[in-house]
Structures are given as structure tokens and as C-alpha cells.
Design a protein around this motif. Sequence first.
Motif, PDB file in Angstrom:
ATOM      1  N   ARG A 155       0.941  -1.315  -0.037  1.00 15.26           N
ATOM      2  CA  ARG A 155      -0.007  -0.087  -0.229  1.00 15.26           C
ATOM      3  C   ARG A 155       1.082   1.047   0.046  1.00 15.26           C
ATOM      4  O   ARG A 155       0.495   2.241  -0.524  1.00 15.26           O
TER       5      ARG A 155
ATOM      6  N   TYR B 207      -5.477 -11.350  -3.088  1.00 19.58           N
ATOM      7  CA  TYR B 207      -5.538 -10.096  -2.355  1.00 19.58           C
ATOM      8  C   TYR B 207      -4.365  -8.919  -3.107  1.00 19.58           C
ATOM      9  O   TYR B 207      -4.400  -7.884  -2.981  1.00 19.58           O
TER      10      TYR B 207
ATOM     11  N   ASP C 283      -7.831  -4.485  -6.239  1.00 22.30           N
ATOM     12  CA  ASP C 283      -8.717  -3.402  -5.792  1.00 22.30           C
ATOM     13  C   ASP C 283      -9.627  -3.851  -4.411  1.00 22.30           C
ATOM     14  O   ASP C 283      -9.829  -4.750  -4.211  1.00 22.30           O
ATOM     15  N   GLY C 284      -9.661  -2.873  -3.856  1.00 23.12           N
ATOM     16  CA  GLY C 284     -10.357  -2.978  -2.568  1.00 23.12           C
ATOM     17  C   GLY C 284      -9.659  -3.277  -1.119  1.00 23.12           C
ATOM     18  O   GLY C 284      -9.946  -3.225   0.095  1.00 23.12           O
ATOM     19  N   VAL C 285      -8.548  -3.716  -1.423  1.00 22.50           N
ATOM     20  CA  VAL C 285      -7.788  -4.295  -0.326  1.00 22.50           C
ATOM     21  C   VAL C 285      -7.115  -3.319   0.697  1.00 22.50           C
ATOM     22  O   VAL C 285      -7.015  -3.328   1.896  1.00 22.50           O
TER      23      VAL C 285
ATOM     24  N   ASP D 217      -8.771  -0.540   1.472  1.00 20.20           N
ATOM     25  CA  ASP D 217      -9.833  -0.140   2.151  1.00 20.20           C
ATOM     26  C   ASP D 217     -10.308  -1.409   3.289  1.00 20.20           C
ATOM     27  O   ASP D 217     -10.383  -1.118   4.492  1.00 20.20           O
ATOM     28  N   GLN D 218      -9.701  -2.440   2.935  1.00 23.06           N
ATOM     29  CA  GLN D 218      -9.882  -3.550   3.958  1.00 23.06           C
ATOM     30  C   GLN D 218      -8.786  -3.500   4.974  1.00 23.06           C
ATOM     31  O   GLN D 218      -8.991  -3.415   6.289  1.00 23.06           O
TER      32      GLN D 218
ATOM     33  N   ARG E 129      -9.804  -0.893   7.718  1.00 24.82           N
ATOM     34  CA  ARG E 129     -10.850  -1.565   8.567  1.00 24.82           C
ATOM     35  C   ARG E 129     -10.380  -2.278   9.808  1.00 24.82           C
ATOM     36  O   ARG E 129     -11.099  -2.785  10.405  1.00 24.82           O
TER      37      ARG E 129
END
Length: 331
Positions: free
Chosen positions: A259, A301, A313-315, A317-318, A321
Motif C-alpha cells: 500500500r 489479495y 482493488d479494495g484491499v 480499504d480492507q 478497517r
Amino acid sequence: MERIALTNKTFEGNNNAYLFADGSETVLVDTGDRLPGTYDQLESQLDDHGVAVGDVDRIFLSHWHGDHRGLAGPIQNESGATVYVHEADAPLVGGDEAAWEAMVDTQTDYFDRWGMPDAKQDAVMEVLDSVAWQDEPPDVTTMADGDTFQVNETTLNVVHAPGHSVGLCLFELDDGTEGTDVLSSDALLPKYTPNVGGADVRVERPLDQYVDTLRAIASADYDRAWPGHRSVIDDPTDRAEYIIDHHEERSYRVLDALRRHGPCDTWTVSDDLFGELHSIHILHGPGESYAHLEHLEREGYIHRDGTEYQLADGVADQLDRREDDRWPLDV
């Protein structure tokens, strides 16, 4: 059973060999390394227990690594001992040149795929060449998961435990008393977490296999574990579960590195996790990073393009959280 502590200047913590000499035969589980002085240490400690190197009847090796098999050949030459090792590790222990050449070819291929700098490749190969000890290999007899051996008053049950090595084996000890101890070798250590990915580049899906091994250890509910390095582990289940948690934390850190860095190779992730590496850790750092990257890629992932990895995509954001800084391992 007696624990024989032997020095180890290459890896973390003293090696352990285990002596069974309470009956009609003398048996060793692992032998320590073959660096100068180790043979003398072993000989002296055997003498303290009233036996000599020439008395050793059988040797059971937990796996092929040089700090566990190092003295098997010299002991066999002195005593004629039968040397047992798992069938997957037997070619390496027995000195099969083709097996060793294939191992080295695989290592160098991974070094390039990981993005390891040339100078670091040269440095780690110098370390590996110094501890391989392919000269004077023993003749080996193979063993497999589920085999049992009677050693004086103790039954050794062989349990295949891959991850750290393709052929690593535990030895469950049944001496007729309540409860079960296990010789856990490098599958379960009391201080450091055993390396996966770099310690044996032949292992397919190294993280998955190792986590399966840890879960099997935890489920077995052993009373004590006698490891390949350092002191006894009084709660093997707790230690196995701790190491699983550790790898979930590491998977989170691998994803977080991607990231922050964006698309990057294994060496960059390793540097983010471990910093500057020296000696054998030049192999272990990117190896463990690769083990996690390989698992996370298969789970969808992350994606790989050539030698570079990036988050799916979307990892990201996970990750945001996750309040526990852990990434559950779906193994």
C-alpha cells in the motif's frame, strides 16, 4: 532421553541433539552442525552420559539442514550407525549431486525473481557454501509419515511437518507414561519463528504448509516440545498459536508495505519488513516475504506483473478497517 546442547555460530541459538541411551542401544536424534569444534563437544557430552561416538546405533534426522545433519556422516563412519531421514530430504542428506545442483539452481532463480542485488547474492552464497557440508555424506535409510520405531523403552512416531523444509519431521515420544512429548525440531522454536520460504526453496506453498503444520501441532495438545534450538517449550499449543498470530501480523505488514510503496518486488518488501540483512538472513528475509506474497497472490489479495506485486482493488480499504493489524490466513 537427554538433551545435548551444541553451539551454533551461523543460526539462532544452540542446536539440540537428543540422546536415547537408556537401554540396549544408543540413538541420536539430530547431530548438530559440522563447524570446527562441534564434534568434540558432542563426543565430550556423550562421554558424560557414559557412551561414545562409536556406540551410536541409529541416527534419526529431523531434516536436511546442515546444522541438524552435519555430523551424521562422521558418526556413521565411526560407528556404522543407520541414518534415517524423510524420503523427501534423503537425496540432499545422502549427497546426491543432481539434487544439490537442482537446489542451487532453484535458489539462484528465486534470487533473481525476488530482485536480490548481485552483491547480496554473492554474500549469501558464500554463507551457504560454508555450511553445506556435502563432503562425507552418510548412507541414508528413508522414513515416512506414520512410521514408528522402538528405541529402548520409547516409541518414536514419525510425523511429517513440512513448511520449514519439505521433509521436516517431528518425533512423538511414547514412553508408556501419561501425556505425550514431541521432538519438534525447527517446526516449533521457543524464541525465533522458524523461517519459511527461504529455508527450503523446494517447498511449494510454503506459508500454507507451515500454517497447516502449526495447526496440527496445536491440535495434538502435546505436553512439552523439545525443539531443535534452545530450551524446552512447556506449552506447545500456545506457542504454535502464537506463531500463527505472528504470521497473520506479517501478512498485514506485507500488504501495508505494498500500500505504501506501490508496485514493487520481493526484495523491496523484505527491506520494508526487516531492513538491512546480513549472513544467512539475506536468504531468510526475502524468502519469508515471498512466502507471504505467494499466498496472498493465490488468495487474490494482490496481483503480480513479472517480479512486481500490487494490491488488488479494495484491499487498501480492507486494511483501513482492520483494527488489530492482522490479516487472517485462509489456509
